[in-house]
Scaffold this active site. Structure first.
Site, short mmCIF file in Angstrom:
data_model
loop_
_atom_site.label_atom_id
_atom_site.label_comp_id
_atom_site.label_asym_id
_atom_site.label_seq_id
_atom_site.Cartn_x
_atom_site.Cartn_y
_atom_site.Cartn_z
N ARG A 242 27.23 -87.62 30.97
CA ARG A 242 26.56 -86.41 30.65
C ARG A 242 26.71 -85.60 31.97
O ARG A 242 26.92 -84.02 31.87
CB ARG A 242 25.10 -86.46 30.25
CG ARG A 242 24.69 -85.53 29.49
CD ARG A 242 23.18 -85.37 29.19
NE ARG A 242 22.69 -86.11 28.47
CZ ARG A 242 21.79 -86.77 28.14
NH1 ARG A 242 20.75 -86.36 28.98
NH2 ARG A 242 21.32 -87.82 27.15
N ALA A 243 26.55 -86.21 33.32
CA ALA A 243 26.59 -85.30 34.53
C ALA A 243 27.90 -84.68 34.51
O ALA A 243 27.95 -83.44 34.91
CB ALA A 243 26.36 -86.38 35.51
#
Ligand SMILES: [Zn+2]
Lengths: 629, 351
Positions: A242-243
């Site tokens: 996600r990052a």
């Protein structure tokens, strides 16, 4: 009520917060913004100001008083009664669709409500299956929230939901501060005229945002850039993907806002500054979690462990050391420093003593006479968040839910007594209130001169801070009392904020005599008070001292006074832990005597330096006898 | 006639001007009336220091103002931007009718429940009519009035949250128990507390514009005078009130003049810079301190009948705004207003 919104563009400074907000509305895939900051740093003014520069989205405010039915939606009892068929009533999540969902003070939001919001934020769909209503609608929104870390931290699960995080700092420059006052006065004197004055600037920013949104899809990201994003996220030890995806989406929004067609290294770096701060931390590892759950002593831990769990909430500005981001609790070189013989020792982090759990599930509470107190179940306490079909006698009726349950059957029921609604027993619903029962751990720390010897205070501070962090993870309240010279003081009121507690402790000076009895008395008063405020709270005392009391409180014998209060604390049914800081060849063992009077768990500080001691509070009742041998 | 209470258990209200001493508390209250945007007063002190008497007496002193007739939220007919939903709808059809109302002191008891504060579903209406209607709570009553919280430090955390939520925007947003409603809620927040019984959450402390510490009067003549007046009031309240009628009228007039004058009060750039410098020097939290300091200084200038803010206004303001906004070090007593004034004078010297 837009007429009273302070214009976004008129806010002085706070450039990073402004940019983060703008990026989140340019590209919803960025995933929202969390703004943290102290009091009076214009956090909510900034969010509300968005209304001026975003034309096609509303700001939907999620108030802290919200109940579940209004959040997710459900049966509309008014329509149902009047039309004789099921009518739906949209909740806030439906209104939020395609808009901005704004939560002020998100760290104070009820956990149940927060979970509901999170579910929908993750899936983009709100599924309602309640009160005979089946409802399913899309709910995609930009989540924007503010919080003051001094009021308590945010659960990691919530933290992860935010794409970007920024901190709002107060301006340090005189001219800017003066300008802030000037604009605020001007605005309050005539909001309409002030808004008019800034209209042009607002429009131009709004145009820029619109243009960026249109060009967003055409912004190029090369393979190299994608690799850089992935490497950056990996470098910060972020789990999952996600990052890096968020970094790319943010970088694209940045490029579009700057009018560029291509994401460059510069945008990736800038984006990382918004995306990584709240993710670049290591959660409890599986092994450590297990140890805690098993309640067994683990192997010696990495000495730097205390530093790894990064709970202080700061922006990871590349040019700054994270530590420097926190303003010192006590700024050096100002009006202070009167006393002669004192020193401030830095905490030695790395020592780790954990207190687990709290009281057993069905905690017994005792009155001062030692008898178990009756539950206060007949006095409804806490926030009303949801409802249920009652089991047994109802003393907290959820009228709205009851009406909704009854509404479906009104056509079939005869109406009497001029009432419009006939309610039958099966309709009755009762309120489910927020359970905010928690443990209140009060640290009573000896800061007298004897504690300063051989850098002992550093070890004490390190230990207390590590316990505080542990307490925070378990959502307990913590408070700190320190005693030295002639009196005791409250360093920290009962709070869930670890940051505040750490700051207080770091700056705690050592020196002077040992008014142990005064410290214990203050703890006693404080805990009784905590119970007055919240009868369900479970107070727990942690005394950190070598026990060498030398300031009496009401008699001439300083130790006798301390023991007298210790016995009163015990009579209140308050559990405690004594952390004995005495060391050296000649030991008086006074702290141990105090522990016995308190019926406390007893641990020596020098025992915890070499290896980790796990203190399981739940096992205290059984283990106290052993430890007394 | 106008000096007797319109409601409440006590028929007579002790005149504000008859309160002996407590000058800072009285000044802080008056300044908040001159500019309600200052943000209220937190009165710290032991019990029995006439705190609640002062607040009630103050409200009694204030002149009547216009309200929308029949509005539960006490809307200001001249401020359409802040109309409640009902007034908005009504105003679209016909001009709203006005009525004169007095400023009220709305009590927030510690035992209040969340739904009583925020407002909730009108139960009776729901059962009788099968309709949803919002039942206004304390935050509705408090709009354009004084919200008084005795022992505010003992107020339950989740009630404080609701209070802060409304205070932040001046709007109460209700999303609960089947109702969805929004109404204006701008009030002068007055809280009292006994510091020995625990402190306030920093966030709530910061919301109070001004803080005053009250102590019982120490000198014998003052103490005697307090007792003498109290006895006289209890013995014959009407006569006592009549005795102070003139003083009351004068103060009312002075407050009215100050309110008018405030619109013309000017604050020179030098003063703004000075306020910023003081805030930096004393390392206060956030920006609320500077802003409140200037607003208070302007209200003080207006009270003194001046159009220009002076250094003395700023010092008076700083004494009221700053003591609770500085971070304290462990075992440090913090600064009292006198010490603050000393530092400010040093800052001024350096210009
Ligand atoms: Zn109205």
């Amino acid at each position: 009520m837009n007429d009273h919104v302070f214009p976004f563009t008129a806010i002085v400074g706070q450039e990073r917060v402004k940019t983060a907000l703008i990026l989140s509305v340019i590209n919803p895939r960025v995933g929202g913004v969390l703004i943290s900051g102290g009091n009076g740093t214009a956090k909510s003014t900034l969010v509300r100001g968005l209304a001026d520069i975003v034309d096609d989205m509303k700001i939907v405010n999620l108030p802290l008083n919200i109940t579940e039915d209004r959040l997710v939606g459900g049966l509309d009892f008014e329509g149902t009664i009047n039309h004789g068929r099921k009518c739906h009533e949209p909740g806030l999540l439906q209104r939020a669709h395609g808009n901005i969902l704004y939560i002020d003070e998100v760290n104070l939001l009820n956990p149940h409500i927060a979970d509901l919001v999170l579910d929908v934020a993750a899936s983009g769909i709100n599924i309602v299956e309640r009160e005979g209503v089946t409802l399913c609608h899309r709910s995609r929104f930009i989540l924007i929230a503010t919080m003051n870390p001094e009021e308590g931290h945010l659960r990691p699960q919530l933290l992860d939901r935010f794409g970007l995080s920024v901190t709002a700092y107060p301006e340090a420059e005189e001219a800017k501060r003066a300008e802030i006052i000037r604009r605020r006065l001007e605005f309050e004197r005539d909001p309409v005229a002030f808004r008019q004055k800034w209209l042009k600037e607002s429009r131009s920013t709004a145009q820029k945002i619109l243009r960026a949104r249109e060009t967003l899809r055409e912004v190029n990201t090369s393979g190299e850039i994608l690799a850089l994003a992935a490497a950056t996220a990996r470098g910060a030890r972020c789990a999952g993907h996600r990052a890096e995806i968020t970094i790319i989406e943010t970088a694209k929004a940045l490029a579009a806002f700057k009018g560029r067609g291509e994401v460059t290294t510069e945008e990736i770096e800038e984006a990382a500054g918004y995306v990584l701060p709240h993710r670049a931390r290591e959660p409890l590892s599986g092994r450590r979690k297990q140890e805690v759950e098993n309640g067994s002593d683990g192997p010696p831990e990495n000495a730097r462990e205390g530093n790894v769990v990064h709970l202080g909430y700061q922006d990871n500005l590349p040019q700054k050391e994270p530590e420097q981001d926190i303003p010192p609790f006590f700024p050096a070189g100002t009006q202070h420093g009167k006393a002669g013989q004192e020193k401030v020792e830095a905490p030695a982090l790395g020592l780790s003593l954990r207190i687990e759990g709290g009281y057993p599930r069905k905690a017994r509470r005792f009155t001062s006479s030692g008898r178990q107190e009756k539950s206060r179940a007949n006095v409804p306490q806490g926030r009303y968040v949801s409802f249920r079909i009652p089991r047994g006698k109802v003393n907290d009726l959820a009228l709205d839910a009851t009406l909704r349950a009854a509404a479906l059957f009104q056509k079939m029921r005869r109406r009497t007594d001029g009432l419009t609604i006939v309610i039958e027993p099966q309709d009755i619903r009762e309120k489910v209130r927020e359970q905010h029962t928690s443990t209140f751990v009060l640290f009573v720390v000896d800061a007298s001169g004897s504690m300063g010897a051989r850098r002992r205070m550093g070890a004490v501070k390190g230990t207390v801070i590590s316990m505080l962090r542990d307490m925070y993870l378990r959502r307990n309240q913590v408070g700190v009392i320190a005693f030295r010279r002639d009196s005791a003081i409250k360093l920290l009121e009962a709070t869930r904020s670890v940051e505040l507690a750490e700051r207080c402790l770091k700056d705690l000076p050592t020196g002077g005599r040992t008014p142990l009895a005064a410290g214990l008395r203050m703890a006693y008063v404080e805990m009784k008070l905590a119970r007055t405020r919240d009868p369900d709270i479970l107070p727990y005392l942690v005394l950190v001292s070598d026990g060498r009391a030398n300031v009496p409180l009401f008699s001439r014998d300083s130790l006798a006074d301390a023991l007298e209060i210790a016995s009163r604390i015990r009579a209140e049914g308050i559990r405690s832990l004594v952390l004995d800081t005495e060391e050296g060849a000649v030991r008086l063992g006074i702290a141990k005597t105090i522990a016995e009077v308190l019926d406390a768990r007893y641990v020596r500080l020098d025992e915890i330096s070499p290896r980790k001691v796990l203190v399981n509070v739940e096992s205290l009742m059984t283990s106290t006898k052993q430890s007394r041998k | 006639m106008s000096l007797s209470a319109s409601s409440g258990s006590n028929q007579y209200i002790y005149p504000f001007t008859a309160i002996v001493g407590q000058e800072m508390m009285k000044k802080a209250l008056i300044l908040n009336v001159i500019n309600p945007m200052i943000g209220g007063v937190l009165i710290r002190g032991e019990k029995g220091t006439a705190k609640s008497t002062a607040v009630r007496s103050l409200a009694e002193l204030l002149p009547e103002r216009d309200s929308v007739e029949g509005c539960d939220f006490n809307c200001d007919p001249d401020d359409p931007a802040r109309y409640c939903e009902y007034c908005l709808r009504l105003a679209a059809e016909k001009p709203l009718s006005r009525v004169k109302t007095k400023v009220q002191v709305i009590n927030l008891p510690l035992s209040a429940t969340e739904d009583r504060i925020a407002g909730t579903l009108d139960i009776e209406h729901a059962i009788k009519k099968g309709e949803k209607r919002f039942e206004p709570g304390i935050l509705a009553q408090a709009n354009r009035n004084i919200l008084y919280v005795d022992e505010v430090n003992l107020l339950d955390d989740h009630l404080v949250d609701i209070l802060l939520d409304a205070a932040a925007m001046g709007i109460n947003v209700v999303e609960r128990e089947g109702v969805s409603f929004m109404h204006p809620s701008r009030f002068v927040l007055v809280g009292t507390m006994n510091p020995e019984e625990g402190n306030l959450r920093p966030q709530l402390t910061d919301r109070f514009g001004l803080v005053v510490d009250v102590t019982g009067e120490d000198d014998i003549p003052s103490r005697i005078e307090i007792i003498r007046r109290r006895l006289a009031f209890e013995n014959d309240p009407e006569a006592f009130i009549t005795d102070f009628a003139q003083a009351q009228q004068e103060l009312t007039a002075r407050i009215e003049q100050a309110k008018d004058l405030l619109k013309e009060v000017h604050c020179a750039d030098d003063m703004l810079n000075l306020a910023a410098r003081i805030a930096i020097r004393l390392e206060v939290d956030g920006h609320r301190a500077d802003i409140t300091m200037i607003k208070t200084a302007m209200a003080h200038a207006a009270l003194e009948g001046r159009r220009e803010v002076t250094e003395d206004d700023l010092i008076t303001a700083a004494r009221l705004c700053l003591p609770h906004r500085m971070r304290r070090r462990p075992f440090d007593e913090g600064l009292n207003p006198d010490e603050i004034e000393k530092i400010i004078r040093e800052v001024m010297q350096k210009i």
